[in-house]
Design an enzyme around this catalytic site. Structure first.
Site: not given
Lengths: 775, 208
Positions: A84, A174, A343
């Site tokens: 990325k 978060m 997550m």
């Protein structure tokens, strides 16, 4: 003959591959030499994707980025970057950028001037405040905004306008980690550092596809494991994600039923006498919540609480064999153990509690504050930590560990900011899910969305999209600042083109408390401007209209340097103290980890450890009665971290006869979040051109589904149609869908649930009940 | 609701699209109904009629009277193309850009066709020696981006660098031999997929 020809061709082709490979990492030197003739310059910067905070070297030529490589001199990422990042130059130079301010007229977005746009924006906000009060406006920010932008927005809304309706997308990713750190240790943010990876003997990876979502860190874990013979990896995840190929133990619970496993691990550790009595006696307290209040239970009370969580009982709840839980507990206790999670632990209605249980394991084994021993929450955005969590740019907090509920905290910030006393409200504002609900009820009249894409990323998306864009009388006025067109800009009333990373300078604070500066290298396209400049211009207009006291921003702050200096001052004598991290230092150094109370300090690798944390040497937290290497949790009540006895709560929406499957969402390596950026690089898009739904072969057979078949995924909230990928990765009864694609048939957040953790307010993206049908 | 109009070339199930460069024998046409980024769930039947005369980027070649993309591109008369009997062999290069091969994407044809021999549709043109090659680094530095990986049976496990380097440094199975010179030590021990993107576009990703 043919074989020879093909081999020859491929060998010729290999020249290209070799050349491409040579261009990497430390070969920046070679590339720089190669391209000096063409006027190529290399400049250090920081990647703008996940929270790893990879150091990068950017090659630029004139006003153009021409390549990117990992920075070999970076102290933690050491030249590693992922695909990325490598394609960022193409992403930045994509033609699909927002270049002009646009306003919606007769349903269409049309270009207008900056002055018109900013005047309109200020008029709408000032009018709403005048007619409906300060809580009729809201800010929704991002863990991708630079720290100075988030801080300024927070300052403007809370201390200037006087509303705590200040939120951001870190609430979606978060918040439970924050809740876990704060409730256990007294303050947010990890105490460990990335160097711990090289010292750990056991890794506990929970709800984290580290291999794809934090590949640079996972590579270091794997390399550490390959170089040593006694490194073990425990994975706790219902999906057999790529991490599991390297795992020694894989615990794959029924989604949402893993809290019992962590309790059972604690049960085994204490039963076998593998807990650290000395550490517990000095540093830990034990509590349970009764009638809404925390009550001390002591170590014995904790042991009694754990009696119900035998491995066998945990097996009944979670579906994970008891012997595997025993094995995991033994490896964890052996240590030094580094836990990493994302997550899978946070995006849960029991997210804070799950985080607490993670910390429990570290505290009872003393696996904390030593090299390789730490509970470390990984972050998904480059600046959720430094930009939003630390600056307090959420509805309930203020900068650097302060909270809106505490009068002394409000008074301190009002004084520093120059706010009129009483401007900061004592009641938390609306958190993200409730903010969009209030928007849908037209209780919020004007909203500023900066550098994020809630039109794709919110759960139960129909409701959020209706709130943002559904045409109705008195529809709220939505302003979106972004660099790219998104599923949110298409709903906006006013779209402001923002400069992208590398087109503005600023600070990112990544997961290990390292603040890093990234410079402006090229100009923004068209009329796009840095978000900070837009916020300054907006603030000045609000002052002109009387919505904010005259001079509140403009008399004190003129540029990013001013903002940063005020931020440093706001951190003084707090547990976050980074007075010593100047922009000048960051321009030279590869980031500095706070606490860093003065410019002579090198920063802090491990917080709360005497000899490493300078706050234990001087200032309000100093303690010269403890020895180097000893731990003191100075931010916790009575300087003792809390082991919490939490119920093993399950998901908000268990499966039932009508909706018998569990849907979990996640990510792939080559794409990032809503795909707004990564889909701009053709190579990355070709890696995953469209969405897919993983289902294991056993379940696929039951449904009569083969790879490539379209499957309709329906929940109580909406549906998506996505092609199946039959692969033995999700647990039985579970399907997995990455959420990077914006097109409607596969936009999975129409299906996800907006139930949220009552403590952290973070939605349970990871678990909802669905039904499946071949489409 | 859907934002972007996408250039997609669809005709008779043999449309060809390159990442950034149009192959000489093909063209793009603009859909009347725009298709969202990454949307491959649109039924083919609704896409085909959208290729129409007179649209921007006209689909019909005025010189021939046929649509530009009416016929599958012919294959150059190179020795290695004799092996175009398995899709994997061709797409190893034509999806990754290895050897500057034009990057090909097929839209709107059955998944089964994507697993078929390329020469079923693409004819080798005797004497056609001038290869269409692509210098696609554009305004970026040559070699700015790591080479892509093909998606074939040899590249199922691309996480462990040892698995990749087994072939790519020991001249096994035609693998291009790579030498990562002057690179950080850690990078050489890292998963190859960290930097090298694996193409999955040539058929339903789900199956691969």
């Amino acid at each position: 003959m043919m074989e020879t020809a093909r081999r020859e061709f491929l060998k010729q082709s290999a020249m290209v591959s070799v050349a491409g490979a040579v261009a990497g990492g430390a070969a920046t030197k070679a590339l720089a030499q190669l391209d000096q003739q063409e006027g190529v310059t290399w400049t250090k910067s920081v990647c703008r994707f996940c929270g790893t905070g990879c150091g990068v070297m950017l090659a630029h030529q004139g006003d153009r980025l021409v390549a990117l490589r990992g920075d070999p001199e970076h102290p933690t990422t050491k030249g590693l970057v992922c695909a990325k990042s490598l394609f960022l130059p193409k992403i930045v130079h994509s033609d699909d950028r927002l270049k002009n301010p646009q306003v919606r007229r007769n349903g269409e977005l049309v270009d207008i001037s900056w002055d018109e746009a900013l005047d309109l924006m200020a008029d709408k906000f000032a009018d709403a405040i005048k007619k409906h009060g300060s809580n009729s406006v809201a800010y929704y920010g991002s863990g991708q905004a630079i720290s100075e932008e988030s801080y300024l927005a927070n300052r403007l809304f809370k201390g200037g306008i006087g509303t705590n309706n200040v939120e951001g997308n870190p609430r979606l990713c978060m918040a439970s980690a924050v809740g876990g750190y704060v409730s256990t240790f007294g303050k947010d943010e990890p105490m460990g550092c990335y160097e711990d990876i090289w010292h750990a003997k056991t890794f506990f990876l929970v709800g984290s596809n580290t291999a794809e979502c934090h590949p640079v860190l996972f590579n270091q874990i794997l390399i550490n494991k390959q170089r040593k013979r006694d490194v073990n990896i425990i994975v706790l995840d219902p999906r057999t994600n790529p991490v599991c190929a390297s795992a020694n133990v894989h615990l794959n619970p029924i989604p949402g039923y893993d809290l019992a496993i962590m309790h059972a691990m604690a049960h085994c550790i204490i039963r076998d006498g593998k807990h650290d009595t000395s550490f517990i006696d000095t540093n830990v307290q034990f509590k349970i919540v009764e009638d809404g209040k925390p009550v001390d239970v002591g170590f014995d009370g904790y042991v009694k609480f754990l009696e119900q969580f035998t491995p066998e009982e945990a097996e009944k709840v979670s579906g994970v064999p008891a012997e595997r839980i025993e094995e995991a507990a033994a490896l964890f206790a052996r240590g030094p153990t580094m836990s990493l999670w994302t997550m899978g632990l946070n995006q849960r209605v029991a997210g804070v509690w799950a985080n607490n249980l993670m910390h429990n394991l570290h505290l009872i084994t003393g696996n904390i504050g030593k090299p390789g021993a730490t509970p470390f929450s990984l972050t998904g955005q480059p600046n959720a930590c430094g930009g939003v969590r630390d600056t307090g740019t959420l509805c309930h907090i203020l900068p650097y560990g302060r909270v809106v509920k505490k009068a002394e905290h409000r008074e301190y910030m009002e004084k520093l900011w120059g706010s009129k006393p009483g401007t900061i409200q004592p009641k938390p504002g609306l958190h993200s899910v409730e903010m969009f609900n209030a928007l849908g009820r037209d209780e919020i009249k004007a909203m500023l969305i900066l550098c994020t894409n809630p039109g794709q990323s919110m759960p139960n998306l129909h409701a959020s999209r209706d709130a943002l864009g559904k045409d109705r009388p008195n529809k709220p006025f939505i302003v979106v600042l972004d660099a790219y067109p998104t599923r949110t800009t298409e709903l906006a009333d006013l779209v402001l083109p923002a400069a992208m990373w590398s087109e503005k300078s600023g600070v990112f604070g990544m997961s290990e408390r390292r603040y890093q500066y990234h410079p402006k290298i090229k100009s923004a396209p068209g009329q796009a401007k840095p978000d900070l400049d837009i916020l300054f211009a907006f603030a000045a207009r609000l002052e002109d209209r009387g919505a904010v006291p005259k001079g509140y921003i403009t008399d004190k702050l003129q540029n990013a340097d001013d903002v940063w200096d005020e931020m440093r001052e706001a951190s003084r004598d707090t547990a976050y103290d980074f007075v010593g991290i100047t922009r000048e230092r960051m321009k030279v150094e590869r980031g500095i980890r706070w606490p860093c109370p003065d410019e002579a300090s090198p920063g802090t690798a491990r917080r709360f450890v005497k000899g490493e944390d300078p706050l234990l040497d001087a200032g309000p937290y100093a303690d010269n009665n403890i020895l180097p290497g000893e731990t003191k949790f100075y931010a916790a009540p009575d300087n003792r971290a809390i082991v919490w006895c939490r119920p093993a709560k399950g998901p908000a929406e268990p499966v039932d006869a009508e909706y018998p499957w569990v849907l979990s969402t996640g990510r792939v390596l080559e794409h990032w979040h809503s795909g707004t950026m990564t889909m701009k690089a053709p190579e990355l898009k070709r890696a995953y051109p469209y969405c897919f739904m993983e289902i294991n072969p056993r379940d696929a057979q039951k449904l009569g589904v083969r790879s490539g078949d379209k499957v309709r995924i329906t929940s109580r909230r909406g549906e998506a149609v996505i092609r199946a990928r039959v692969v033995d990765m999700p647990r039985d009864g579970m399907v997995f869908v990455p959420w990077h694609w914006e097109d409607e048939p596969s936009l999975i957040n129409f299906v996800t649930i907006d139930a949220y953790d009552p403590g952290s307010k973070q939605p349970e993206f990871k678990i909802c009940a669905v039904k499946l049908a071949k489409a | 609701m859907i934002r972007n109009t996408k250039l997609i070339n669809i005709l008779a199930g043999t449309a060809v699209l390159t990442g950034s460069v149009v192959i000489a024998m093909t063209s793009f046409s603009r859909l009347t109904q725009p298709v969202a980024m990454g949307d491959h769930t649109q039924p083919v039947a609704t896409e085909r009629p959208t290729v129409a005369v007179g649209e921007e980027g006209a689909a019909i070649d005025p010189l021939t009277g046929f649509a530009f993309a009416a016929f599958p591109p012919t294959i150059t008369d190179k020795e290695w193309h004799e092996e175009a009997w398995t899709a994997g062999n061709c797409l190893d290069c034509h999806e990754t850009g290895v050897g500057k091969a034009p990057e090909i994407r097929h839209y709107g044809i059955p998944a089964l066709a994507m697993e078929s021999n390329c020469r079923t549709c693409h004819v080798i043109e005797p004497g056609k020696l001038e290869a269409v090659t692509v210098e696609d680094h554009g305004a970026f530095l040559l070699n700015a981006f790591p080479p892509m990986m093909p998606n074939n049976d040899n590249h199922v496990d691309v996480w462990n660098p040892k698995d990749c380097l087994m072939c790519h440094t020991r001249d096994i199975d035609d693998a291009p031999q790579v030498k990562h010179l002057d690179m950080p030590e850690l990078l050489l021990e890292s998963s190859c997929r960290t930097c090298h993107v694996q193409v999955r576009a040539h058929q339903s990703i789900p199956g691969r």
